[in-house]
Design a protein around this motif. Structure first.
Motif, PDB file in Angstrom:
ATOM      1  N   UNK A  79       1.214  -1.113  -0.209  1.00 22.93           N
ATOM      2  CA  UNK A  79      -0.118   0.488   0.064  1.00 22.93           C
ATOM      3  C   UNK A  79       0.451   1.661  -0.346  1.00 22.93           C
ATOM      4  N   UNK A  80       0.526   2.191  -0.206  1.00 20.88           N
ATOM      5  CA  UNK A  80       0.878   3.593  -0.179  1.00 20.88           C
ATOM      6  C   UNK A  80       1.727   4.432   1.067  1.00 20.88           C
ATOM      7  N   UNK A  81       2.488   5.074   0.797  1.00 20.81           N
ATOM      8  CA  UNK A  81       2.924   4.727   2.303  1.00 20.81           C
ATOM      9  C   UNK A  81       2.945   6.236   2.483  1.00 20.81           C
ATOM     10  N   UNK A  82       3.186   7.240   3.497  1.00 15.01           N
ATOM     11  CA  UNK A  82       3.076   8.783   3.923  1.00 15.01           C
ATOM     12  C   UNK A  82       4.413   8.785   4.462  1.00 15.01           C
ATOM     13  N   UNK A  83       5.555   9.447   3.820  1.00 16.34           N
ATOM     14  CA  UNK A  83       6.318   9.929   3.987  1.00 16.34           C
ATOM     15  C   UNK A  83       6.950  11.596   5.286  1.00 16.34           C
ATOM     16  N   UNK A  84       7.631  11.372   5.216  1.00 16.31           N
ATOM     17  CA  UNK A  84       7.939  13.158   5.840  1.00 16.31           C
ATOM     18  C   UNK A  84       9.344  13.183   5.272  1.00 16.31           C
ATOM     19  N   UNK A  85       9.988  14.802   5.189  1.00 11.06           N
ATOM     20  CA  UNK A  85      11.300  14.731   4.681  1.00 11.06           C
ATOM     21  C   UNK A  85      11.602  15.917   5.527  1.00 11.06           C
ATOM     22  N   UNK A  86      12.844  16.091   5.884  1.00 10.19           N
ATOM     23  CA  UNK A  86      13.724  16.972   6.711  1.00 10.19           C
ATOM     24  C   UNK A  86      14.730  18.036   5.691  1.00 10.19           C
ATOM     25  N   UNK A  87      14.498  18.903   5.752  1.00 12.35           N
ATOM     26  CA  UNK A  87      15.035  20.002   5.289  1.00 12.35           C
ATOM     27  C   UNK A  87      16.191  20.373   5.955  1.00 12.35           C
ATOM     28  N   UNK A  88      16.432  19.970   6.923  1.00 14.22           N
ATOM     29  CA  UNK A  88      18.113  20.504   7.730  1.00 14.22           C
ATOM     30  C   UNK A  88      18.597  18.952   7.529  1.00 14.22           C
ATOM     31  N   UNK A  93      11.300   9.943   6.205  1.00 10.47           N
ATOM     32  CA  UNK A  93      11.562   9.278   7.272  1.00 10.47           C
ATOM     33  C   UNK A  93       9.467   8.722   7.473  1.00 10.47           C
ATOM     34  N   UNK A  94       8.928   7.924   8.034  1.00 10.09           N
ATOM     35  CA  UNK A  94       8.038   7.694   7.839  1.00 10.09           C
ATOM     36  C   UNK A  94       6.803   8.609   8.799  1.00 10.09           C
ATOM     37  N   UNK A  95       5.942   8.399   8.479  1.00  9.88           N
ATOM     38  CA  UNK A  95       5.402   9.466   9.739  1.00  9.88           C
ATOM     39  C   UNK A  95       5.043   8.680  10.660  1.00  9.88           C
TER      40      UNK A  95
END
Length: 99
Positions: A79-88, A93-95
């Motif tokens: 299934x589709x997985x939501x991720x986050x991205x750190x601009x620093x 990484x996963x939510x």
């Protein structure tokens, strides 16, 4: 929900959606009814047959092969997985790791 990176604790985090399934593989993009219809039309011309005959045959064959390929790839697709991205720190990484 407080968006904070679990690695560097920065708040410069963005939610992104990442699909873990590949919907456009090289084989499935080549085996489309349109592509095989055009190929069948060209092949029919070289054998002095009406291009419509080759186009219909190629379209039918492309539809059949496309449905066979989809039946093999869809059941095992995660299934589709939501991720986050750190601009620093540029980590993805996963939510569920948000804090």
């Amino acid at each position: 929900m407080h968006l904070s990176c679990p690695f560097c604790h920065s708040t410069n985090v963005m939610l992104v959606e990442a699909s873990t399934q590949q919907s456009n593989t090289a084989l499935s993009s080549l085996v489309t009814p349109t592509t095989l219809g055009a190929l069948g039309s060209t092949v029919a011309k070289t054998f002095n047959l009406p291009p419509i005959v080759g186009g219909i045959a190629g379209t039918f064959l492309g539809g059949m092969l496309g449905s066979v390929l989809n039946s093999f790839t869809e059941p095992s697709a995660p299934p589709q997985q939501n991720l986050c991205f750190c601009h620093n720190c540029y980590q993805k990484f996963p939510t569920h790791l948000l804090h």
